[in-house]
Write an enzyme that holds these catalytic residues in place. Structure first.
Site, PDB file in Angstrom:
ATOM      1  N   ASP A   1       0.843  -1.194   0.000  1.00 19.83           N
ATOM      2  CA  ASP A   1       0.000   0.000   0.000  1.00 19.83           C
ATOM      3  C   ASP A   1       0.880   1.247   0.000  1.00 19.83           C
ATOM      4  O   ASP A   1       1.391   1.658   1.039  1.00 19.83           O
ATOM      5  CB  ASP A   1      -0.916  -0.022   1.232  1.00 19.83           C
ATOM      6  CG  ASP A   1      -1.831   1.196   1.304  1.00 19.83           C
ATOM      7  OD1 ASP A   1      -1.829   2.003   0.345  1.00 19.83           O
ATOM      8  OD2 ASP A   1      -2.534   1.356   2.318  1.00 19.83           O
TER       9      ASP A   1
ATOM     10  N   GLU B   1      31.760   9.161   3.256  1.00 24.42           N
ATOM     11  CA  GLU B   1      32.433   9.177   4.561  1.00 24.42           C
ATOM     12  C   GLU B   1      31.409   9.535   5.645  1.00 24.42           C
ATOM     13  O   GLU B   1      31.404  10.651   6.176  1.00 24.42           O
ATOM     14  CB  GLU B   1      33.586  10.183   4.555  1.00 24.42           C
ATOM     15  CG  GLU B   1      34.659   9.898   3.514  1.00 24.42           C
ATOM     16  CD  GLU B   1      35.748  10.963   3.483  1.00 24.42           C
ATOM     17  OE1 GLU B   1      35.724  11.884   4.328  1.00 24.42           O
ATOM     18  OE2 GLU B   1      36.634  10.882   2.605  1.00 24.42           O
TER      19      GLU B   1
ATOM     20  N   GLU C   1      29.505   9.934   9.150  1.00 22.02           N
ATOM     21  CA  GLU C   1      29.826  10.061  10.570  1.00 22.02           C
ATOM     22  C   GLU C   1      28.562   9.850  11.396  1.00 22.02           C
ATOM     23  O   GLU C   1      27.453  10.092  10.910  1.00 22.02           O
ATOM     24  CB  GLU C   1      30.422  11.438  10.861  1.00 22.02           C
ATOM     25  CG  GLU C   1      31.733  11.695  10.133  1.00 22.02           C
ATOM     26  CD  GLU C   1      32.192  13.132  10.210  1.00 22.02           C
ATOM     27  OE1 GLU C   1      33.360  13.388   9.852  1.00 22.02           O
ATOM     28  OE2 GLU C   1      31.394  14.014  10.600  1.00 22.02           O
TER      29      GLU C   1
ATOM     30  N   GLU D   1      36.012  10.342  15.622  1.00 22.94           N
ATOM     31  CA  GLU D   1      36.012  11.661  15.004  1.00 22.94           C
ATOM     32  C   GLU D   1      36.316  12.752  16.039  1.00 22.94           C
ATOM     33  O   GLU D   1      36.633  12.479  17.186  1.00 22.94           O
ATOM     34  CB  GLU D   1      34.665  11.927  14.303  1.00 22.94           C
ATOM     35  CG  GLU D   1      34.737  11.784  12.789  1.00 22.94           C
ATOM     36  CD  GLU D   1      35.652  12.814  12.138  1.00 22.94           C
ATOM     37  OE1 GLU D   1      35.856  13.900  12.724  1.00 22.94           O
ATOM     38  OE2 GLU D   1      36.189  12.515  11.064  1.00 22.94           O
TER      39      GLU D   1
ATOM     40  N   GLU E   1      33.547   7.621  12.653  1.00 19.34           N
ATOM     41  CA  GLU E   1      33.469   7.610  11.197  1.00 19.34           C
ATOM     42  C   GLU E   1      33.981   6.281  10.669  1.00 19.34           C
ATOM     43  O   GLU E   1      34.982   5.751  11.154  1.00 19.34           O
ATOM     44  CB  GLU E   1      34.308   8.750  10.599  1.00 19.34           C
ATOM     45  CG  GLU E   1      34.350   8.752   9.064  1.00 19.34           C
ATOM     46  CD  GLU E   1      35.147   9.924   8.504  1.00 19.34           C
ATOM     47  OE1 GLU E   1      34.993  11.037   9.025  1.00 19.34           O
ATOM     48  OE2 GLU E   1      35.934   9.703   7.555  1.00 19.34           O
TER      49      GLU E   1
ATOM     50  N   HIS F   1      30.886  13.388   3.845  1.00 23.90           N
ATOM     51  CA  HIS F   1      31.613  13.876   2.679  1.00 23.90           C
ATOM     52  C   HIS F   1      31.417  12.906   1.518  1.00 23.90           C
ATOM     53  O   HIS F   1      31.465  11.682   1.704  1.00 23.90           O
ATOM     54  CB  HIS F   1      33.098  14.019   2.984  1.00 23.90           C
ATOM     55  CG  HIS F   1      33.398  15.023   4.050  1.00 23.90           C
ATOM     56  ND1 HIS F   1      34.665  15.254   4.531  1.00 23.90           N
ATOM     57  CD2 HIS F   1      32.592  15.874   4.732  1.00 23.90           C
ATOM     58  CE1 HIS F   1      34.625  16.192   5.463  1.00 23.90           C
ATOM     59  NE2 HIS F   1      33.372  16.576   5.601  1.00 23.90           N
TER      60      HIS F   1
ATOM     61  N   ARG G   1      40.995  22.744   3.663  1.00 21.06           N
ATOM     62  CA  ARG G   1      39.744  22.044   3.923  1.00 21.06           C
ATOM     63  C   ARG G   1      38.603  22.967   4.341  1.00 21.06           C
ATOM     64  O   ARG G   1      37.561  22.481   4.759  1.00 21.06           O
ATOM     65  CB  ARG G   1      39.964  20.986   5.023  1.00 21.06           C
ATOM     66  CG  ARG G   1      40.869  19.857   4.586  1.00 21.06           C
ATOM     67  CD  ARG G   1      41.205  18.922   5.740  1.00 21.06           C
ATOM     68  NE  ARG G   1      42.090  17.845   5.306  1.00 21.06           N
ATOM     69  CZ  ARG G   1      41.693  16.644   4.938  1.00 21.06           C
ATOM     70  NH1 ARG G   1      40.418  16.343   4.939  1.00 21.06           N
ATOM     71  NH2 ARG G   1      42.554  15.724   4.571  1.00 21.06           N
TER      72      ARG G   1
ATOM     73  N   GLU H   1      35.676  16.156  -3.751  1.00 16.72           N
ATOM     74  CA  GLU H   1      35.072  15.856  -2.450  1.00 16.72           C
ATOM     75  C   GLU H   1      34.157  17.007  -2.031  1.00 16.72           C
ATOM     76  O   GLU H   1      34.629  18.115  -1.767  1.00 16.72           O
ATOM     77  CB  GLU H   1      36.156  15.641  -1.391  1.00 16.72           C
ATOM     78  CG  GLU H   1      35.576  15.347  -0.015  1.00 16.72           C
ATOM     79  CD  GLU H   1      36.632  15.329   1.076  1.00 16.72           C
ATOM     80  OE1 GLU H   1      36.552  14.457   1.962  1.00 16.72           O
ATOM     81  OE2 GLU H   1      37.534  16.199   1.058  1.00 16.72           O
TER      82      GLU H   1
ATOM     83  N   ARG I   1      31.922  18.590   0.778  1.00 15.86           N
ATOM     84  CA  ARG I   1      32.015  18.450   2.227  1.00 15.86           C
ATOM     85  C   ARG I   1      30.763  18.912   2.981  1.00 15.86           C
ATOM     86  O   ARG I   1      30.723  18.846   4.204  1.00 15.86           O
ATOM     87  CB  ARG I   1      33.242  19.219   2.727  1.00 15.86           C
ATOM     88  CG  ARG I   1      34.536  18.761   2.062  1.00 15.86           C
ATOM     89  CD  ARG I   1      35.754  19.555   2.490  1.00 15.86           C
ATOM     90  NE  ARG I   1      35.965  19.457   3.923  1.00 15.86           N
ATOM     91  CZ  ARG I   1      35.697  20.430   4.794  1.00 15.86           C
ATOM     92  NH1 ARG I   1      35.207  21.586   4.358  1.00 15.86           N
ATOM     93  NH2 ARG I   1      35.912  20.262   6.078  1.00 15.86           N
TER      94      ARG I   1
END
Length: 446
Positions: A55, A134, A136, A191, A198, A247, A318, A335, A337
């Site tokens: 359903d 990645e 976490e 982490e 992670e 990430h 970063r 990547e 983030r």
């Protein structure tokens, strides 16, 4: 996870040999929640013949009650026997696509929608879109009644180990269970925040990677419970500490060649890589609503906790939204983030792929990379460098989404309309709630 092209007969044989007693037919709703229809093994022929109905009107964002009958079409490559459920015989799962009663793919199925975008990618000459996630998560203690407390499981920090990291045994067991299920875990560590962990697993094509993320969440929560812990993928469960991200390391392939790699290109990146990057930057504010889909997501996207706040890219630092990791050759990737683990992975990947493909199709050029710490730049410096901010709230992100036809098309009208409706209701409920912070700030003062 490595794909195995099982046949229906092979699955029936394995089920009999392994004493499988129940089948979980799993799928994902628009909000990213894992749903399943569990049936006894006696129904396996019906399941494998695509005759199992459910359903759809009972699932948020699917269909209205007058058009509720839907079919579950299992993907046989997702056959898996869970190793921890054997008290009454083993339990196996198959991840399913959702089909309408007339046999056509259901437009509101996030997994099916991602396949639609992958078909667009293939029409442009690319064979696969690879993702290395990645994710976490936090581990909270349970009380004697197995209710979730506000106590984190440890006071460890980045890359700490026992005795600081009391979740180490739990995390190790999670990795072992994942490996039993065919995952290739590449890294596992504590982490930055207390109680935060992670586990990274090897990249795979988009559908397999999204299936793996959903399976990963199920495994993490199941194993954590055995340790008297609750695992949460809520982006920011506690103030004053870093939140949880997911990430996304992405690359386009043509056959066995990574389309992002060019040994003669600047930074050994191809024109395709720069164009894809430009598309990600152009549509960043709009796809943030999909990649960070909760009110709580925006408590993570604030300065001071490593999460990105500004739309920029770099090959070195970063602090920007997009980073180019150092690996080259087949491992060349971008990547992103900003994504958090509350995101529906199928919807997130559909929007990110379509954003990047828009850059490729229109040969967009990204702004210059930023190698400074953006957090210490002045507003004037950021403006000169064409650096703008991510949306600061879910409300603002939804406004950006409504103005971006490319990201809307990546969702399709059914998913888009239901997503907007659900998130507007979420924002309205949040706005009407008086928080403890407000009482502490204003109750006595005014």
């Amino acid at each position: 996870m490595p794909k195995v092209d099982y046949t229906a007969e092979q699955i029936k044989k394995i089920a009999q040999e392994e004493n499988v007693r129940f089948l979980r037919l799993m799928f994902t709703d628009i909000s990213g929640m894992i749903k399943n229809v569990e049936v006894p093994i006696s129904q396996i022929d019906k399941v494998l013949d695509h005759k199992m109905m459910f359903d759809g009107s009972s699932i948020e964002g699917f269909v209205r009650i007058e058009e509720s009958d839907m079919y579950l079409f299992p993907d046989l490559t997702t056959w898996m026997i869970f190793p921890w459920e054997a008290e009454h015989g083993k339990v196996a799962r198959l991840i399913c696509d959702i089909y309408n009663s007339d046999g056509t793919p259901f437009a509101g199925d996030p997994r099916g929608n991602l396949k639609r975008i992958l078909n667009h990618m293939q029409d442009l000459g690319y064979t696969s879109f690879e993702l290395g996630p990645e994710p976490e998560f936090f581990l909270f203690q349970l009380d004697q009644e197995e209710k979730i407390t506000k106590s984190l499981n440890d006071h460890g920090g980045y890359f700490d180990f026992a005795p600081m990291d009391l979740g180490e045994n739990c995390r190790r067991d999670i990795v072992l269970e994942l490996e039993k299920l065919g995952f290739e875990a590449e890294a596992s560590h504590h982490e930055a925040a207390p109680g935060q962990h992670e586990i990274d697993f090897k990249y795979a094509d988009a559908i397999d990677a999204c299936d793996s993320i959903q399976t990963f969440k199920l495994v993490v929560k199941t194993i954590a419970r055995k340790y008297g812990l609750h695992a949460t993928f809520m982006p920011k469960p506690m103030d004053g500490i870093a939140g949880s991200g997911m990430h996304c390391n992405m690359s386009l392939f043509k056959g066995n060649e990574n389309a992002f790699y060019d040994e003669n290109g600047e930074m050994e990146l191809s024109k395709i890589a720069y164009q894809f990057l430009a598309g990600l930057i152009k549509h960043a504010r709009a796809y943030t609503a999909i990649c960070d889909p909760t009110v709580n997501s925006y408590k993570r996207l604030v300065p001071g906790y490593e999460a990105p706040v500004h739309v920029a890219w770099s090959g070195h630092n970063r602090s920007p939204l997009i980073r180019v990791p150092a690996s080259r050759g087949l491992s060349t990737r971008l990547e992103l983030r900003s994504v958090d683990p509350s995101a529906n992975p199928y919807l997130a990947l559909a929007t990110l792929l379509e954003a990047g493909l828009d850059g490729v199709q229109n040969e967009l050029v990204p702004p210059e990379g930023v190698d400074r710490n953006i957090y210490v730049m002045t507003e004037e410096e950021r403006e000169k460098a064409q650096i703008f901010d991510l949306p600061s709230t879910l409300h603002n992100a939804l406004k950006e989404l409504k103005d971006d036809s490319i990201i809307i098309d990546a969702l399709g009208s059914h998913i888009y309309e239901n997503f907007i409706e659900a998130k507007q209701m979420e924002w309205a409920a949040f706005r009407q709630t008086v928080s403890e912070w407000e009482r502490e700030q204003y109750l006595e003062l005014y």
